[in-house]
Motif scaffolding. Sequence first.
Motif, short mmCIF file in Angstrom:
data_model
loop_
_atom_site.label_atom_id
_atom_site.label_comp_id
_atom_site.label_asym_id
_atom_site.label_seq_id
_atom_site.Cartn_x
_atom_site.Cartn_y
_atom_site.Cartn_z
N HIS A 84 11.68 -11.26 5.26
CA HIS A 84 11.38 -9.85 5.02
C HIS A 84 11.94 -8.92 6.10
CE1 HIS A 84 8.76 -10.82 1.66
NE2 HIS A 84 8.17 -11.73 2.42
N GLY A 85 12.31 -9.47 7.25
CA GLY A 85 12.79 -8.64 8.35
C GLY A 85 11.68 -8.07 9.20
N GLY A 111 -1.26 -0.47 2.85
CA GLY A 111 -0.27 0.22 2.03
C GLY A 111 -0.44 0.00 0.55
N ASN A 112 -1.45 -0.76 0.17
CA ASN A 112 -1.75 -0.97 -1.25
C ASN A 112 -2.46 0.28 -1.78
OD1 ASN A 112 -2.86 -1.72 -3.75
ND2 ASN A 112 -3.13 -3.84 -3.11
N PRO A 113 -1.90 0.95 -2.79
CA PRO A 113 -2.54 2.18 -3.29
C PRO A 113 -3.98 1.97 -3.74
CG PRO A 113 -0.33 1.97 -4.18
CD PRO A 113 -0.64 0.67 -3.48
N ASP A 114 -4.30 0.75 -4.19
CA ASP A 114 -5.67 0.47 -4.63
C ASP A 114 -6.67 0.53 -3.50
OD1 ASP A 114 -4.74 0.08 -7.20
OD2 ASP A 114 -4.70 -2.11 -7.06
N GLU A 174 3.05 -9.80 -1.06
CA GLU A 174 3.65 -10.90 -0.28
C GLU A 174 2.62 -11.73 0.48
OE1 GLU A 174 6.37 -7.25 -0.30
OE2 GLU A 174 4.25 -7.68 0.11
N GLN A 175 1.36 -11.46 0.28
CA GLN A 175 0.29 -12.06 1.09
C GLN A 175 0.45 -13.58 1.23
OE1 GLN A 175 -4.05 -10.89 0.84
NE2 GLN A 175 -4.18 -12.82 -0.28
N GLY A 233 -3.65 -14.71 8.20
CA GLY A 233 -3.09 -14.01 7.04
C GLY A 233 -1.93 -13.13 7.44
N ALA A 234 -0.91 -13.11 6.62
CA ALA A 234 0.23 -12.21 6.80
C ALA A 234 0.39 -11.35 5.55
CB ALA A 234 1.51 -13.01 7.05
N TYR A 235 0.80 -10.09 5.75
CA TYR A 235 0.95 -9.13 4.64
C TYR A 235 -0.34 -9.08 3.80
CZ TYR A 235 5.72 -10.64 5.78
OH TYR A 235 6.87 -11.00 6.44
#
Length: 252
Positions: free
Chosen positions: A236-237, A12-15, A210-211, A203-205
């Motif tokens: 974060h839910g 979801g990172n635009p980069d 939020e990584q 690794g999360a996110y």
Amino acid sequence: MIDLVLVGIGTGNPDHLTLQAVRELNAADLILIPRKEQNKADLADLRQTLCKQILTNPACRIAEFDMPRRNTADPDYRHGVVQWHNAIARVWQETICTHLPQGGTVALLVWGDPALYDSTLRIAARLEPAPQIRSIPGIMSLNMLAAAHTIALNDIGAPFTVTTGRQLRDHGWPNGSNTVIVMLDGDCSFQFIPAKDITIYWGAYVGMPEQILLSGPLTEIGPEIITTRAQARACHGWIMDIYLLRRSEAKQ
């Protein structure tokens, strides 16, 4: 007629979107965004934010829909998943008919890549009449994990196995590989295998602001991962995580 474009958006990172993904999203008449339960509202917000950053076509519309929930109480896992997919396909169909009754191009944003441990292609095949389907590849979470930890996924000339937490928990370490990448694991299934001589890269996110990254001997770092994961999910839910397990016999 409907043209359905499944666009891999990585984390979801635009980069991390490919130029092809950006072009396809801007060429769409309608973009569908799922809404999950309230504590996962951030996921829809992330998709909306992504669209705001990359869309330059004012004619492209965005429609959100409520994502059906899977019946996790069904003792037959596959049956429960099939019924869930059928329900999702019906919601897609209704949303497309409502917002694009004359036909056109519909895009769906898919975490990671549509081809790896994602059911979007199978759900799309349930639509009637059958749309023209195209799949746009995205950066996979396993690529992001390796980059974040600056490690290679495979040893020289050696295979690696990609599997799920359910498979690791129920069947143990897969045969034929010293390196195992585990996805879709809500139970930290690494705790159900012998931990001696295994290194974990978790690794999360991954790729997001939020990584969280943790790595080290599984005997030492495993309990910390379990605690950290629970805290991050509560904060974060929701959580998206992935990890690589490597036996010490593998030459680095």
